[in-house]
Design a protein around this motif. Structure first.
Motif, short mmCIF file in Angstrom:
data_model
loop_
_atom_site.label_atom_id
_atom_site.label_comp_id
_atom_site.label_asym_id
_atom_site.label_seq_id
_atom_site.Cartn_x
_atom_site.Cartn_y
_atom_site.Cartn_z
N ALA A 130 0.83 -1.21 0.00
CA ALA A 130 0.00 0.00 0.00
C ALA A 130 0.86 1.26 0.00
CB ALA A 130 -0.93 -0.02 1.22
N ASP A 131 1.91 1.24 0.81
CA ASP A 131 2.78 2.42 0.92
C ASP A 131 3.55 2.65 -0.38
OD1 ASP A 131 4.34 4.47 2.62
OD2 ASP A 131 5.93 3.17 1.82
N SER A 132 3.97 1.57 -1.04
CA SER A 132 4.83 1.72 -2.22
C SER A 132 4.12 2.41 -3.38
CB SER A 132 5.35 0.35 -2.67
OG SER A 132 4.32 -0.43 -3.24
N ILE A 133 2.80 2.32 -3.43
CA ILE A 133 2.07 2.98 -4.51
C ILE A 133 1.17 4.10 -3.98
CG2 ILE A 133 2.15 1.07 -6.15
CD1 ILE A 133 -0.62 0.21 -5.18
N GLY A 134 1.37 4.44 -2.72
CA GLY A 134 0.70 5.62 -2.16
C GLY A 134 -0.79 5.49 -1.98
N VAL A 135 -1.30 4.26 -1.78
CA VAL A 135 -2.75 4.13 -1.60
C VAL A 135 -3.16 4.06 -0.13
CG1 VAL A 135 -3.04 3.01 -3.83
CG2 VAL A 135 -2.72 1.60 -1.78
N ASP A 136 -2.18 4.03 0.78
CA ASP A 136 -2.57 3.93 2.19
C ASP A 136 -3.05 5.26 2.76
OD1 ASP A 136 -0.10 5.08 2.18
OD2 ASP A 136 0.73 3.84 3.80
N GLY A 137 -3.20 6.26 1.88
CA GLY A 137 -3.85 7.50 2.31
C GLY A 137 -5.36 7.43 2.16
N PHE A 138 -5.84 6.40 1.46
CA PHE A 138 -7.29 6.25 1.28
C PHE A 138 -7.91 5.60 2.52
CE2 PHE A 138 -5.93 5.64 -3.37
CZ PHE A 138 -6.00 7.02 -3.61
#
Length: 493
Positions: free
Chosen positions: A316-324
């Motif tokens: 999730a962190d590597s593609i920046g989706v853990d902000g959702f």
């Protein structure tokens, strides 16, 4: 004699000649077989860290009987401190393999330790059996051996008992007594890592009925005993795939195998139980071989789940989706599941009991709760990895692509992750994730977590019935009786 090194373990592998069948051929050289070579190295590391000053005092101790240093799997636990020492061993070994190898040497060494500590049970039936298991414990402790086991019958006709199967020796059973021992024939499964172990121990889950006498047997043998055939399942990797492309499958493949006994002689001094349905059915509950190895399995499962959760977070962190928000919800759920298992382990270790023979046993309710929830929590972690990684899990380039200058420009441009994450970093994380959630290797790990301890439905039913038997549900009686008492008091007034 005492703790061995990885080199000594490898030398034992080289010296043994078990009959191992793999893909329709006999493996002539176990050590140099590509499929087994790296897993042997991973097991060897576990032997080596027994000599590492950083770990030695945490995972080994000085044996009072011999004065030699031995592994903590051989502790007869009598106190909370003893359980803590073993727990530390379980955790160190699990962290070395990320919990992905379920049958590291500590597991079955704890089983034999538990049987030997409770040899009083076997003594009631046959004093030789009691002596044999105690001698065997001493033997594997002092030689620091690595065991596999096979405790399940082949999946033929599960609606029938062993003695009702079409062939008398479909399930492993005793053919005859001989002067030197018993002759056994038939099959058992699921012997994980069998080709690269030293010995195999045979015993069974309860469930024998009258008529099954010949199948009620427990013993141990060297893995290269004549007549013992090891038939491996199809490998999850071929031993030649790169660690870049398959960072987990290339290192932690645990081979599973069917063991076929073709009139194998078991010497009398290796027989722990024989021709006794009652003893076979009581072996599990009376010797602690449910609770004590469940402690190892719980710690190993905790590390495995924690590892899968870290992989999910990294993807999730590597593609920046853990902000959702919805991704944070899923990851938060996974982190909480890890904390639940960690908390249950602490409960199991601190709320221990001492049985009539001085053995400290971790809280069985907490351990069974772990066994009940892990088969649901681990698949959930894998599902979240698959959901977050989505289509990206299917299209990673290979390590060879990164090495090609002509391709490298495009790969660096189109495979990069969020700001600050290079293409190689992102691809390596996604390859790790795919090994765990998509490849055959990962699917075997998933199936293992669901079934390594048996049918989860049956296990939960057994837990409920045992829990109900030992609890009185007093709060329900109390609240129901209160209105009646109030009414009686009112009448009296």
């Amino acid at each position: 004699m005492g703790i061995k090194t990885g080199e000594e373990y490898i030398n034992r592998i080289k010296s043994r000649k078990p009959e191992v069948w793999l893909g329709g051929r006999v493996v002539e050289d176990i050590y140099n077989e590509p499929i087994f070579k790296q897993p042997i190295q991973e097991i060897a590391k576990l032997y080596d860290i027994q000599h590492d000053p950083e770990y030695q005092d945490e995972i080994t101790h000085i044996c009072k009987e011999t004065g030699e240093r031995v592994n903590n799997a051989f502790i007869f636990p009598k106190t909370s401190e003893d359980l803590q020492k073993r727990s530390k061993l379980f955790e160190v070994y699990a962290r070395m393999t990320y919990g992905l190898m379920g049958r590291t040497p500590d597991f079955l060494n704890v089983v034999v330790t538990s049987m030997a500590h409770n040899s009083w049970f076997l003594d009631k039936y046959n004093k030789d059996w009691s002596k044999n298991i105690k001698d065997y414990y001493t033997y594997i402790r002092d030689n620091d051996l690595f065991l596999t086991h096979a405790i399940i019958n082949p999946q033929n006709d599960r609606s029938k008992q062993s003695h009702e199967q079409k062939e008398t020796y479909t399930h492993l059973g005793t053919v005859e007594e001989k002067e030197e021992g018993i002759l056994v024939r038939g099959a058992k499964m699921l012997a994980t890592l069998a080709p690269i172990t030293d010995e195999v121990i045979i015993y069974s889950f309860p469930g024998f009925t009258p008529g099954d006498e010949r199948h009620a047997v427990a013993f141990a043998l060297p893995i290269d005993t004549p007549g013992l055939r090891i038939i491996c399942r199809e490998p999850m990797q071929d031993g030649t795939r790169s660690m870049f492309d398959h960072p987990l499958a290339s290192r932690y493949e645990e081979m599973d195998a069917l063991l076929v006994f073709n009139d194998v002689l078991v010497p009398w001094n290796r027989v722990f139980l024989y021709n006794n349905v009652e003893a076979a059915n009581r072996l599990y509950p009376m010797t602690g071989i449910a609770e004590q190895p469940a402690h190892q399995s719980g710690v190993r499962g905790y590390i495995k789940l924690a590892f899968a959760v870290e992989v999910a977070c990294k993807v999730a962190d590597s593609i920046g989706v853990d902000g959702f928000l919805h991704v944070q919800r899923d990851l938060g759920e996974l982190v909480q599941s890890v904390e639940v298992i960690r908390s249950l382990l602490r409960v199991a270790e601190y709320e221990f009991t001492i049985n009539d023979y001085g053995e400290a046993r971790p809280n069985p309710d907490a351990l069974e709760t772990i066994r009940g929830f892990l088969p649901e929590m681990y698949p959930r972690a894998i599902e979240v990895i698959q959901t977050i990684g989505a289509g990206g899990l299917l299209m990673s380039p290979t390590g060879a692509d990164f090495d090609n200058p002509e391709l490298r420009v495009d790969i660096d441009k189109y495979y990069g992750g969020r700001s600050g994450v290079s293409a190689e970093e992102r691809v390596r994380v996604f390859k790790l994730a795919w090994d765990l959630c998509g490849e055959a290797f990962g699917q075997r790990l998933l199936q293992y977590e669901r079934y390594y301890t048996g049918d989860p439905v049956r296990k939960r039913a057994i837990f409920y019935n045992k829990y109900k038997k030992n609890k009185n549900f007093t709060m329900v009686d109390e609240v129901l009786n209160k209105p009646m008492q109030i009414a009686i008091d009112a009448v009296k007034q």
